[in-house]
Design an enzyme around this catalytic site. Structure first.
Site, short mmCIF file in Angstrom:
data_model
loop_
_atom_site.label_atom_id
_atom_site.label_comp_id
_atom_site.label_asym_id
_atom_site.label_seq_id
_atom_site.Cartn_x
_atom_site.Cartn_y
_atom_site.Cartn_z
N ASP A 33 50.65 34.49 46.52
CA ASP A 33 49.35 35.03 46.96
C ASP A 33 49.20 34.93 48.47
O ASP A 33 49.72 33.98 49.08
CB ASP A 33 48.24 34.25 46.24
CG ASP A 33 46.92 35.00 46.28
OD1 ASP A 33 46.90 36.16 46.71
OD2 ASP A 33 45.90 34.40 45.88
N ASN A 81 46.46 44.70 39.02
CA ASN A 81 46.75 45.23 40.37
C ASN A 81 46.66 46.76 40.46
O ASN A 81 46.63 47.32 41.55
CB ASN A 81 48.12 44.76 40.87
CG ASN A 81 48.15 43.32 41.33
OD1 ASN A 81 49.20 42.66 41.32
ND2 ASN A 81 47.01 42.78 41.73
#
Ligand code: FPP
Length: 257
Positions: A33, A81
């Protein structure tokens, strides 16, 4: 690789002082991340953060191999996503393609077995073909296992396992009573792979975000502030040292209590 080999490697790479070799995790799973923030902080497009994220992935996989980690799972694209801008989604698809094309030979050379977790049906046929090629080429490799979670979501994975079992019940092939944790485990994308011992998330966020929720039931969670494009050997060794300091009880009692 035997445990003795892994311990030897850990000592060779100097990680032994930080994390006791006996406490080396067998399987680490990483939520990579912070790519977007890394880029934004530098006035660069977010996609540049993802590109640098692939370089961090290469460095980290190499370090994990040197240290003797048997299995590494990385979260490369989540089921959620797709809600990102189309240009970013297509850049991530392109990076997966390039990663497989450019790195497959080297991973194969390094005796790495590549597996893909996630729903492939929504991916372009050329990507699906590359994934099949990567798995087929490396299927017999006995060194490290690399699992790339792509279009992966834990809830979707568990729902698919439940659906498969329900269909078996409907066909009269099994009874509802025979649905055990083991039966579910055997229908997950990670069937046959030992559960992760350690889940690492970078960028300071402290969530699982639909990643390996079944498999990580007893995993140690380590959250590191570093943004993913800056990750590499040093940060991995810090996470392993933290893991080495944890006491794993699996629902039991600490020694001597
Ligand atoms: C999270 O950063 C990262 C991702 C959504 C993708 C991870 C992908 C890579 C490291 C590169 C691709 C690798 C392969 C093998 C295809 P973010 O964009 O959520 O960062 P932010 O939270 O700072 O916005």
């Amino acid at each position: 690789m035997t445990m003795a080999d892994r311990q030897g490697l850990a000592q060779d790479t100097g990680v032994a002082a930080a994390a006791a070799p006996a406490a080396l995790p067998r399987h680490i799973a990483i939520i990579m991340d912070g790519n977007g923030r890394w880029a934004t902080q530098r006035g660069l497009p977010r996609v540049e953060g993802h590109r640098r994220g692939v370089e961090a992935l290469r460095r980290t996989l190499k370090a994990a191999r040197d240290i003797g980690i048997e299995i590494v799972t990385v979260y490369s694209f989540s089921s959620e996503n797709w809600s990102r801008p189309p240009a970013e989604v297509s850049a991530l698809m392109g990076l997966l393609k390039r990663f497989i094309r450019n790195d497959l030979a080297e991973l194969h050379e390094a005796n790495v077995r590549v597996r893909i977790a996630g729903d492939r049906t929504a991916l372009d046929p050329d990507i699906r073909a590359l994934l099949v090629e990567a798995e087929a080429l490396t299927a017999r490799n006995l060194g490290q296992t690399l699992i790339v979670a792509f279009n992966y979501g834990s809830r979707q994975e568990i729902a698919a396992a439940a659906r498969a079992l329900a269909e078996e019940v409907a066909r009269g092939e099994r009874t509802p009573e025979s649905i055990t944790p083991e039966a579910i485990e055997a229908r997950l994308n990670t069937a046959g792979i030992p559960d992760p011992d350690l889940v690492i998330r970078t960028s300071g966020e402290m969530r699982l975000s639909n990643f390996l929720m079944w498999q990580a039931a007893y995993a140690e969670l380590v959250f590191q502030p570093v943004l993913w494009p800056d990750y590499g050997r040093e940060a991995l060794e810090e996470a392993l040292a933290e893991y080495g300091r944890r006491e794993r009880r699996y629902g039991g009692l600490a020694a001597g209590r």
